[in-house]
Design a protein around this motif. Structure first.
Motif, short mmCIF file in Angstrom:
data_model
loop_
_atom_site.label_atom_id
_atom_site.label_comp_id
_atom_site.label_asym_id
_atom_site.label_seq_id
_atom_site.Cartn_x
_atom_site.Cartn_y
_atom_site.Cartn_z
N GLY A 124 -37.38 -30.98 112.04
CA GLY A 124 -36.70 -32.24 111.76
C GLY A 124 -35.92 -32.23 110.47
O GLY A 124 -36.15 -31.40 109.59
N GLY A 125 -35.00 -33.15 110.35
CA GLY A 125 -34.15 -33.20 109.16
C GLY A 125 -32.95 -32.29 109.30
O GLY A 125 -32.61 -31.81 110.40
N TRP A 126 -32.31 -32.02 108.18
CA TRP A 126 -31.05 -31.28 108.18
C TRP A 126 -31.01 -30.26 107.05
O TRP A 126 -31.67 -30.44 106.02
CB TRP A 126 -29.86 -32.25 108.02
CG TRP A 126 -29.72 -33.17 109.18
CD1 TRP A 126 -30.32 -34.39 109.34
CD2 TRP A 126 -28.96 -32.94 110.37
NE1 TRP A 126 -29.97 -34.94 110.55
CE2 TRP A 126 -29.13 -34.08 111.20
CE3 TRP A 126 -28.15 -31.90 110.80
CZ2 TRP A 126 -28.52 -34.18 112.45
CZ3 TRP A 126 -27.53 -32.01 112.04
CH2 TRP A 126 -27.72 -33.14 112.85
N ILE A 127 -30.23 -29.21 107.27
CA ILE A 127 -29.87 -28.27 106.21
C ILE A 127 -28.40 -28.49 105.88
O ILE A 127 -27.53 -28.37 106.76
CB ILE A 127 -30.07 -26.79 106.63
CG1 ILE A 127 -31.53 -26.55 107.01
CG2 ILE A 127 -29.67 -25.87 105.49
CD1 ILE A 127 -32.51 -26.70 105.89
N THR A 154 -25.13 -43.20 112.37
CA THR A 154 -24.09 -42.59 113.19
C THR A 154 -24.68 -42.21 114.55
O THR A 154 -25.82 -42.51 114.86
CB THR A 154 -23.52 -41.34 112.51
OG1 THR A 154 -24.50 -40.29 112.54
CG2 THR A 154 -23.14 -41.64 111.06
N SER A 155 -23.88 -41.50 115.32
CA SER A 155 -24.33 -41.05 116.64
C SER A 155 -25.30 -39.88 116.55
O SER A 155 -25.87 -39.48 117.56
CB SER A 155 -23.12 -40.67 117.50
OG SER A 155 -22.32 -39.69 116.84
N GLN A 156 -25.48 -39.31 115.36
CA GLN A 156 -26.43 -38.22 115.16
C GLN A 156 -27.65 -38.74 114.42
O GLN A 156 -27.52 -39.35 113.34
CB GLN A 156 -25.79 -37.08 114.34
CG GLN A 156 -24.71 -36.31 115.08
CD GLN A 156 -25.30 -35.17 115.92
OE1 GLN A 156 -26.48 -35.19 116.25
NE2 GLN A 156 -24.47 -34.21 116.27
N ALA A 157 -28.83 -38.51 114.97
CA ALA A 157 -30.06 -39.00 114.36
C ALA A 157 -30.22 -38.44 112.94
O ALA A 157 -30.05 -37.23 112.71
CB ALA A 157 -31.27 -38.60 115.21
N GLY A 158 -30.52 -39.33 111.99
CA GLY A 158 -30.75 -38.90 110.62
C GLY A 158 -29.50 -38.78 109.78
O GLY A 158 -29.57 -38.40 108.61
N ILE A 159 -28.34 -39.12 110.35
CA ILE A 159 -27.09 -39.10 109.59
C ILE A 159 -26.52 -40.51 109.56
O ILE A 159 -26.39 -41.16 110.61
CB ILE A 159 -26.07 -38.12 110.20
CG1 ILE A 159 -26.63 -36.69 110.20
CG2 ILE A 159 -24.76 -38.15 109.40
CD1 ILE A 159 -25.68 -35.67 110.80
N PHE A 160 -26.18 -40.98 108.39
CA PHE A 160 -25.66 -42.32 108.18
C PHE A 160 -24.31 -42.22 107.48
O PHE A 160 -24.01 -41.23 106.80
CB PHE A 160 -26.64 -43.14 107.33
CG PHE A 160 -28.01 -43.26 107.94
CD1 PHE A 160 -28.39 -44.42 108.59
CD2 PHE A 160 -28.91 -42.20 107.89
CE1 PHE A 160 -29.65 -44.53 109.18
CE2 PHE A 160 -30.18 -42.30 108.48
CZ PHE A 160 -30.53 -43.47 109.13
N ALA A 161 -23.47 -43.23 107.64
CA ALA A 161 -22.16 -43.25 106.98
C ALA A 161 -21.94 -44.63 106.38
O ALA A 161 -22.21 -45.66 107.02
CB ALA A 161 -21.04 -42.91 107.96
N LEU A 206 -37.70 -42.06 108.06
CA LEU A 206 -37.51 -40.62 108.21
C LEU A 206 -38.10 -39.86 107.03
O LEU A 206 -38.59 -38.73 107.18
CB LEU A 206 -36.01 -40.30 108.32
CG LEU A 206 -35.25 -40.96 109.48
CD1 LEU A 206 -33.77 -40.64 109.40
CD2 LEU A 206 -35.83 -40.51 110.82
N VAL A 207 -38.06 -40.47 105.87
CA VAL A 207 -38.58 -39.83 104.65
C VAL A 207 -40.08 -40.08 104.50
O VAL A 207 -40.85 -39.23 104.07
CB VAL A 207 -37.82 -40.34 103.41
CG1 VAL A 207 -38.41 -39.75 102.13
CG2 VAL A 207 -36.34 -39.99 103.52
N HIS A 208 -40.50 -41.28 104.88
CA HIS A 208 -41.92 -41.67 104.77
C HIS A 208 -42.44 -42.11 106.13
O HIS A 208 -42.70 -43.30 106.36
CB HIS A 208 -42.08 -42.81 103.75
CG HIS A 208 -41.61 -42.47 102.37
ND1 HIS A 208 -42.23 -41.53 101.58
CD2 HIS A 208 -40.58 -42.95 101.63
CE1 HIS A 208 -41.62 -41.44 100.41
NE2 HIS A 208 -40.61 -42.30 100.42
N PRO A 209 -42.57 -41.18 107.06
CA PRO A 209 -43.00 -41.56 108.42
C PRO A 209 -44.40 -42.17 108.41
O PRO A 209 -45.29 -41.71 107.71
CB PRO A 209 -42.97 -40.24 109.19
CG PRO A 209 -43.07 -39.18 108.14
CD PRO A 209 -42.38 -39.73 106.94
N GLY A 210 -44.55 -43.23 109.19
CA GLY A 210 -45.85 -43.87 109.31
C GLY A 210 -46.16 -44.87 108.23
O GLY A 210 -47.16 -45.60 108.32
#
Length: 339
Positions: A98-101, A280-287, A318-322
């Motif tokens: 999960g997440g991005w590089i 955005t249309s990609q999970a975990g990416i915002f604009a 996404l950063v602090h799940p749960g």
């Protein structure tokens, strides 16, 4: 190959909206790295108009762009963001688990849980008027931006354009110029009505000269030094304006660059987002900011500030799940420390 850095959120763009996103993430105890192609923070505020006053920032009747950036840097300082300046993000790759590089042109690699794109208009540059030989004058007699108004004191200036930039700089340089001409191909300007009224008042007072309806025809001079700007009506009637400087304000050419290859839902060089979360249309990416598009969008810095808050709250899981986010006003929470 493993990432060389790891953080909660990567913010692409160090303009005012990107900087405020650092603050909003910090208030929710999320660490941020910031990447920008420019070698300094501030985005367009720093690169294009550092001395230009901004009038629609709450609690500031007037604040110069560079001062706004300094205040934002002071505001985010307690959260210790890491800046990667002078480098462009060239790829976003899903990370294992999960997440991005995030990878940049300088070889920097950052692992993160979420990405916030606050890239303004993307890579930007001026729309140059199609004048033969204009290149030899650029940077000496032809300028597409004003960084220090004092450099223009006592000069004969021609400003060309009919939008906000042309109008705003006319108002700011009229008091400094020895002579100031405003060139536009039609009588009506695309700017705030109050600003247009102030220009009309300056023209009636003889402090500026409106050259309407004319458009740029050619430049006269040598060795990069301008002697005159020749303008013409649509039917070919010419007029020669003796001038030291030409400031053409015809907007910015937008280029999303690598952003266009990231699989996002685009709309005319903008990124479509959910207005409730800026996702955005990609999970975990915002604009957020000028690059984000949704119905009713207003391209204002203050709108971008609001979008930064929306995105920070939306990406928190996404950063602090749960973990349940209990919203608190800053007057209650203060500025939390990041352990």
């Amino acid at each position: 190959m493993s990432a060389s850095h790891s953080t909660d959120v990567v913010i692409i763009g160090a303009g005012p909206v990107g900087l405020f996103a650092v603050f909003e993430c910090g208030m929710l105890k999320m660490r941020a790295h910031v990447v920008d192609a420019l070698d300094t923070t501030g985005g367009q505020c720093a690169a294009l108009y550092p001395e230009k006053p901004i009038f629609d920032i709450p609690a500031y009747p007037r604040i110069e762009a560079a001062d706004l950036i300094r205040k934002l840097e002071e505001q985010v300082a307690p959260f210790h963001p890491t800046y990667h300046l002078g480098q462009q993000v060239d790829s976003l790759t899903p990370a294992a688990g999960g997440g991005w590089i995030v990878a940049t042109t300088a070889g920097t690699r950052i692992a993160c849980k979420a990405v916030v794109i606050a890239a303004g208009v993307g890579a930007f540059g001026p729309n140059r008027p199609p004048l033969a030989g204009i290149e030899q004058y650029e940077g000496r007699s032809v300028f597409y931006l004003v960084k220090q108004r004092e450099d223009f004191r006592g000069k004969r200036i021609v400003i060309a354009g009919g939008g906000d930039s042309a109008v705003d700089w006319t108002l700011l340089l009229a008091e400094l110029a020895a002579k100031l001409y405003v060139i536009h191909r039609r009588p009506k300007f695309r700017a705030a009505p109050e600003s247009v009224a102030r220009i009309d008042a300056l023209a009636k007072a003889g402090k500026i000269e409106m050259v309407v309806p004319y458009q740029l025809a050619r430049l006269e001079g040598s060795d990069g030094r301008l002697a005159a700007v020749v303008v013409a009506t649509l039917d070919g009637q010419e007029r020669r304006l003796e001038a030291d400087l030409l400031l053409p304000f015809f907007g910015l050419a937008m280029n999303l660059g690598p952003i266009a290859q990231w699989g996002l839902n685009l709309d005319h060089n903008h990124i479509k987002v959910d207005p409730a979360s800026c996702a955005t249309s990609q999970a975990g990416i915002f604009a957020i900011g000028d690059i984000a598009a949704y119905p009713g969008k207003l391209k204002l810095i203050l709108a971008g500030f609001s979008e930064a808050a929306l995105a920070a709250h939306a990406l928190y899981p996404l950063v602090h799940p749960g973990e349940v986010l209990h919203f608190e006003y800053s007057t209650t929470s203060g500025v939390p420390g990041l352990e």
